[in-house]
Structure formats: C-alpha cells, structure tokens
Design a protein around this motif. Structure first.
Motif, PDB file in Angstrom:
ATOM      1  N   GLU A 155       0.359  -1.006  -0.085  1.00  0.00           N
ATOM      2  CA  GLU A 155      -0.164  -0.129  -0.579  1.00  0.00           C
ATOM      3  C   GLU A 155       0.896   1.383  -0.409  1.00  0.00           C
ATOM      4  O   GLU A 155       0.376   2.595  -0.454  1.00  0.00           O
ATOM      5  CB  GLU A 155      -1.364  -0.004   1.563  1.00  0.00           C
ATOM      6  N   SER A 156       2.214   0.807   0.449  1.00  0.00           N
ATOM      7  CA  SER A 156       2.704   2.389   0.664  1.00  0.00           C
ATOM      8  C   SER A 156       3.484   2.773  -0.401  1.00  0.00           C
ATOM      9  O   SER A 156       3.518   3.866  -1.174  1.00  0.00           O
ATOM     10  CB  SER A 156       4.571   2.187   1.462  1.00  0.00           C
ATOM     11  N   ILE A 157       3.627   2.102  -1.905  1.00  0.00           N
ATOM     12  CA  ILE A 157       3.657   1.994  -3.107  1.00  0.00           C
ATOM     13  C   ILE A 157       2.319   2.838  -3.634  1.00  0.00           C
ATOM     14  O   ILE A 157       3.094   3.532  -4.635  1.00  0.00           O
ATOM     15  CB  ILE A 157       4.205   0.850  -3.762  1.00  0.00           C
ATOM     16  N   ILE A 174      -4.480  -8.826 -11.574  1.00  0.00           N
ATOM     17  CA  ILE A 174      -4.255  -8.425 -10.042  1.00  0.00           C
ATOM     18  C   ILE A 174      -5.025  -9.849  -9.509  1.00  0.00           C
ATOM     19  O   ILE A 174      -6.312  -9.783 -10.135  1.00  0.00           O
ATOM     20  CB  ILE A 174      -5.158  -7.420  -9.380  1.00  0.00           C
ATOM     21  N   PRO A 175      -4.482 -10.608  -8.680  1.00  0.00           N
ATOM     22  CA  PRO A 175      -5.372 -11.904  -7.977  1.00  0.00           C
ATOM     23  C   PRO A 175      -6.599 -11.159  -7.257  1.00  0.00           C
ATOM     24  O   PRO A 175      -6.775  -9.960  -7.176  1.00  0.00           O
ATOM     25  CB  PRO A 175      -4.209 -13.109  -7.360  1.00  0.00           C
ATOM     26  N   GLN A 176      -7.820 -12.625  -7.518  1.00  0.00           N
ATOM     27  CA  GLN A 176      -9.053 -11.663  -6.677  1.00  0.00           C
ATOM     28  C   GLN A 176      -8.718 -11.484  -5.453  1.00  0.00           C
ATOM     29  O   GLN A 176      -9.340 -10.811  -4.482  1.00  0.00           O
ATOM     30  CB  GLN A 176     -10.379 -12.819  -6.811  1.00  0.00           C
ATOM     31  N   GLU A 177      -7.888 -13.142  -5.056  1.00  0.00           N
ATOM     32  CA  GLU A 177      -7.204 -12.522  -3.303  1.00  0.00           C
ATOM     33  C   GLU A 177      -6.625 -11.470  -2.497  1.00  0.00           C
ATOM     34  O   GLU A 177      -6.840 -10.756  -1.890  1.00  0.00           O
ATOM     35  CB  GLU A 177      -6.613 -14.022  -3.164  1.00  0.00           C
ATOM     36  N   THR A 178      -5.337 -11.099  -3.511  1.00  0.00           N
ATOM     37  CA  THR A 178      -5.001 -10.250  -3.559  1.00  0.00           C
ATOM     38  C   THR A 178      -5.386  -8.482  -3.201  1.00  0.00           C
ATOM     39  O   THR A 178      -5.082  -8.020  -2.499  1.00  0.00           O
ATOM     40  CB  THR A 178      -3.582  -9.813  -4.545  1.00  0.00           C
ATOM     41  N   TYR A 179      -6.336  -8.516  -4.263  1.00  0.00           N
ATOM     42  CA  TYR A 179      -7.443  -7.740  -4.521  1.00  0.00           C
ATOM     43  C   TYR A 179      -8.400  -7.049  -3.229  1.00  0.00           C
ATOM     44  O   TYR A 179      -8.637  -6.794  -2.455  1.00  0.00           O
ATOM     45  CB  TYR A 179      -8.373  -7.402  -5.667  1.00  0.00           C
ATOM     46  N   ASP A 180      -9.434  -8.615  -2.848  1.00  0.00           N
ATOM     47  CA  ASP A 180      -9.377  -8.360  -1.607  1.00  0.00           C
ATOM     48  C   ASP A 180      -9.085  -7.892  -0.241  1.00  0.00           C
ATOM     49  O   ASP A 180      -9.725  -7.035   0.412  1.00  0.00           O
ATOM     50  CB  ASP A 180     -10.102  -9.740  -1.585  1.00  0.00           C
ATOM     51  N   GLY A 181      -7.745  -7.797  -0.587  1.00  0.00           N
ATOM     52  CA  GLY A 181      -6.442  -7.727   0.804  1.00  0.00           C
ATOM     53  C   GLY A 181      -6.612  -6.066   0.589  1.00  0.00           C
ATOM     54  O   GLY A 181      -5.641  -6.152   1.917  1.00  0.00           O
ATOM     55  N   LYS A 185      -8.957   2.891  -0.062  1.00  0.00           N
ATOM     56  CA  LYS A 185      -8.080   3.499  -1.240  1.00  0.00           C
ATOM     57  C   LYS A 185      -7.809   2.887  -2.382  1.00  0.00           C
ATOM     58  O   LYS A 185      -8.147   2.775  -3.123  1.00  0.00           O
ATOM     59  CB  LYS A 185      -7.206   4.374  -0.540  1.00  0.00           C
ATOM     60  N   ALA A 186      -6.834   1.721  -2.554  1.00  0.00           N
ATOM     61  CA  ALA A 186      -6.197   0.831  -3.594  1.00  0.00           C
ATOM     62  C   ALA A 186      -7.324  -0.031  -4.304  1.00  0.00           C
ATOM     63  O   ALA A 186      -6.672  -0.056  -5.182  1.00  0.00           O
ATOM     64  CB  ALA A 186      -5.436   0.036  -2.730  1.00  0.00           C
ATOM     65  N   LYS A 187      -8.710  -0.337  -3.891  1.00  0.00           N
ATOM     66  CA  LYS A 187      -9.403  -0.851  -4.624  1.00  0.00           C
ATOM     67  C   LYS A 187     -10.414   0.241  -5.579  1.00  0.00           C
ATOM     68  O   LYS A 187     -10.082  -0.629  -6.345  1.00  0.00           O
ATOM     69  CB  LYS A 187     -10.378  -1.853  -3.457  1.00  0.00           C
ATOM     70  N   SER A 188     -10.140   1.366  -4.858  1.00  0.00           N
ATOM     71  CA  SER A 188     -11.110   2.302  -5.490  1.00  0.00           C
ATOM     72  C   SER A 188     -10.045   2.431  -7.083  1.00  0.00           C
ATOM     73  O   SER A 188     -10.522   2.789  -8.573  1.00  0.00           O
ATOM     74  CB  SER A 188     -10.952   3.686  -5.022  1.00  0.00           C
ATOM     75  N   LEU A 189      -8.587   2.891  -6.564  1.00  0.00           N
ATOM     76  CA  LEU A 189      -7.149   2.974  -7.253  1.00  0.00           C
ATOM     77  C   LEU A 189      -7.298   2.003  -8.500  1.00  0.00           C
ATOM     78  O   LEU A 189      -7.057   2.663  -9.920  1.00  0.00           O
ATOM     79  CB  LEU A 189      -6.565   3.278  -7.107  1.00  0.00           C
ATOM     80  N   LEU A 190      -8.100   0.795  -7.767  1.00  0.00           N
ATOM     81  CA  LEU A 190      -7.817  -0.146  -8.709  1.00  0.00           C
ATOM     82  C   LEU A 190      -8.914  -0.998  -9.689  1.00  0.00           C
ATOM     83  O   LEU A 190      -8.608  -1.834 -10.250  1.00  0.00           O
ATOM     84  CB  LEU A 190      -6.452  -1.396  -8.661  1.00  0.00           C
ATOM     85  N   ARG A 191      -9.966   0.143  -9.532  1.00  0.00           N
ATOM     86  CA  ARG A 191     -11.057  -0.795  -9.810  1.00  0.00           C
ATOM     87  C   ARG A 191     -11.515  -0.882 -11.714  1.00  0.00           C
ATOM     88  O   ARG A 191     -11.869  -2.151 -11.712  1.00  0.00           O
ATOM     89  CB  ARG A 191     -12.339   0.445  -9.627  1.00  0.00           C
ATOM     90  N   LYS A 192     -11.097  -0.070 -12.562  1.00  0.00           N
ATOM     91  CA  LYS A 192     -11.022  -0.743 -13.265  1.00  0.00           C
ATOM     92  C   LYS A 192      -9.673  -1.957 -13.926  1.00  0.00           C
ATOM     93  O   LYS A 192      -9.778  -1.983 -15.091  1.00  0.00           O
ATOM     94  CB  LYS A 192     -11.337   0.153 -14.637  1.00  0.00           C
ATOM     95  N   GLU A 193      -8.792  -2.699 -13.054  1.00  0.00           N
ATOM     96  CA  GLU A 193      -8.122  -3.624 -13.670  1.00  0.00           C
ATOM     97  C   GLU A 193      -8.131  -4.482 -13.965  1.00  0.00           C
ATOM     98  O   GLU A 193      -9.422  -5.169 -13.889  1.00  0.00           O
ATOM     99  CB  GLU A 193      -6.965  -3.055 -13.412  1.00  0.00           C
ATOM    100  N   LYS A 194      -7.570  -5.687 -14.403  1.00  0.00           N
ATOM    101  CA  LYS A 194      -8.235  -7.198 -14.433  1.00  0.00           C
ATOM    102  C   LYS A 194      -8.255  -7.586 -13.508  1.00  0.00           C
ATOM    103  O   LYS A 194      -6.954  -8.731 -13.034  1.00  0.00           O
ATOM    104  CB  LYS A 194      -7.084  -7.408 -15.650  1.00  0.00           C
ATOM    105  N   ILE A 195      -9.179  -7.499 -12.788  1.00  0.00           N
ATOM    106  CA  ILE A 195      -9.032  -8.343 -11.589  1.00  0.00           C
ATOM    107  C   ILE A 195      -9.673  -9.323 -11.387  1.00  0.00           C
ATOM    108  O   ILE A 195     -10.688 -10.132 -12.453  1.00  0.00           O
ATOM    109  CB  ILE A 195     -10.528  -7.736 -10.383  1.00  0.00           C
ATOM    110  N   GLY A 196      -8.659 -10.341 -10.626  1.00  0.00           N
ATOM    111  CA  GLY A 196      -9.404 -12.169 -10.889  1.00  0.00           C
ATOM    112  C   GLY A 196      -8.796 -12.910 -12.161  1.00  0.00           C
ATOM    113  O   GLY A 196      -8.539 -13.931 -12.075  1.00  0.00           O
TER     114      GLY A 196
END
Length: 288
Positions: free
Chosen positions: A100-102, A259-266, A270-281
């Motif tokens: 998250e710090s990155i 982004i693997p689903q498990e990684t995204y879920d964790g 804030k980070a989820k919002s930033l990455l919401r349009k990426e290839k989740i799962g």
C-alpha cells in the motif's frame, strides 16, 4: 536534486518529521506540491520510503532484471535499445511491489487527487531501469502524445501523472533522468504530436538538468514534461518503480494490470478504488 541541510531545492517539497510520522501531509504542503507540478511540471519529495523497504524492492527487481536480460539476450558490453541500455519492465502485482505504501502512498494520493480528482485510477504498474555501460541518451520525449493530433492549439488539463520511486541513490554517474521543466508540459496539445516539433533538436537550446535524488524519494510529474534517460556510467543498475495515475474520464474502460482476486480483496478501500478498472481475478503477469 540534492540539497544541504539548510537549503531546499526549488523543485522540492520538504516534508516535516511530523508529516513523515503521521503519514499525512499538511494542507500547505499539498498546495505547494500541486502548484509546483502545475508550474514546473513535477515535484520531488526526498527520502520518504524507509531504506529497508527500498533495499528489499531493489533486490527483487535485480532478480527480475537478470532474467529479463537473459531472455532477451541483451549484453551490457554490446549494448541494446540503441545504446541506451534502458529497460522498461512491467511488474507483477505481488509483494513487495503492491504494498500500500507504493500503490496508494498517502503523500501521493493527497497530491494526485487534488489534480486528477478523488475518483482517479492507477493505470500503469512497471519499472524503468538504466543499466550499466550505456553509451547514449534517450531521445527527448514526453510520455503523452497529442490527444487531438494537429487540431488543438490550446494547452489541456493534466490527465496523467507519473510517480517514480528510485530504488538507489540517483547520482550524476548512474543514469539520472534529464528533465526540461517549467513549460514543456504547458504547450498546445498539438506539440505532443511527434511530427510537429523535433524535441531533441529544440531541447539542446533549452534549460535542463539531471534529477538527482536519494533512494526512497517520490517524484510526481506531468507526463507531458520533456525528459530523457541518460547513460549509466556506474557498475550497478539504476532502477525505479514507475506508476501512472489517470483521471477517471481519461482512463481506459479495461485496464491492463492483472490482480489476483485474493490480493485485491486484501487491499484498502482507497487502493481498491484506484484499481477498480484493472483486470481483477487474473493471475499476476510474468515480468519477462
């Protein structure tokens, strides 16, 4: 840019010990950083990430660079990429890179959201490395092309901000980025069409300097600011992490960061919002 204890660079925002400890910038610090990006094209905040974290990131990138060189049969002695010996490499969305710090450092998001909006996205997750024994500089360039070809004679709002985290001290010897600040991001849109102006010729008659900084610093820049990589004359790679944040209306409908689903879920909200349009799962990419 290195400064003494009593001197602050004109391109730099100095962060207080209180801000570092709290992880929160003061409103006046954010305001200054935003204004420097708007006027100069970039801002530098020195030594934000801990050295232990930076060293870990550097070691992991070093392993990937070794494999990248072998796969592409690159030789430092023979040179590659027109003698620049420069490597751009996508990063797998996994620890330690997706910390998250990155991806959502509060100093970065506080500044970026002031310019791009609080619904902006993280759309690029990679690294840039100047490898040893380079003999030539890159061509002077902007990372953004003209949005409207030759049709627009107005400067347009900032839509993309590049964030770089150097993983070693950037010195005169190890291939620092050379920048042309203070106006190259403020041209009419048509100037970013590669056929409109020869930046490498014009840049030779303009003010530039090498962006020197300690490891763990944060550099935030308008992606239209002219710059180039320079030869690394040291015996060690000069890597940095390179992220791009994009205003929501200008982001692609489907991003490319896997982004693997498990990684995204964790991740944090804030980070989820930033990455919401990426290839989740999707599984993480291989860097080479």
């Amino acid at each position: 840019m290195h400064t003494t204890d009593n001197q602050i660079g004109w391109d730099e925002v100095r962060v207080s010990a209180e801000e570092l400890a709290s992880g929160k910038l003061k409103p006046e610090t954010i305001k200054l950083a935003v204004q420097l990006i708007q006027v100069n094209g970039y801002v530098l905040i020195e030594e934000v990430l801990p050295r232990t974290q930076v060293d870990q990131l550097n070691r992991r990138i070093g392993d990937y660079l070794e494999g990248f060189m072998a796969k592409h049969q690159f030789s430092l002695e023979e040179g590659f990429h027109n003698g620049t010996n420069h490597i751009g490499m996508y990063l797998p969305f996994e620890k330690p890179f997706c910390d998250e710090s990155i991806i959502a450092h509060p100093f970065v998001t506080d500044i970026v959201e002031q310019i791009l909006g609080d619904d902006c996205l993280l759309t690029y997750f990679a690294s840039n490395t100047s490898m040893p024994k380079g003999t030539t500089s890159q061509h002077v360039h902007a990372d953004m092309g003209a949005r409207f070809g030759d049709r627009c004679n107005a400067n347009l709002p900032i839509t993309h901000l590049v964030v770089n985290y150097p993983l070693v001290d950037v010195t005169e010897e190890n291939g620092p980025m050379e920048v042309w600040p203070g106006g190259t991001h403020l041209h009419p849109d048509r100037y970013y069409n590669t056929k409109t102006v020869d930046k490498s010729v014009l840049a030779e008659h303009m003010l530039s300097f090498k962006a020197l900084m300690p490891a763990g610093s944060i550099m935030i820049r308008d992606d239209r600011m002219w710059h180039r990589g320079t030869p690394n004359r040291s015996d060690q790679p000069r890597p940095n992490i390179a992220l791009i944040y994009t205003s929501a209306p200008n982001a692609p409908q489907q991003g490319g960061i896997q982004i693997p689903q498990e990684t995204y879920d964790g991740l944090s909200d804030k980070a989820k919002s930033l990455l919401r349009k990426e290839k989740i799962g999707f599984p993480v990419i291989e860097p080479y």
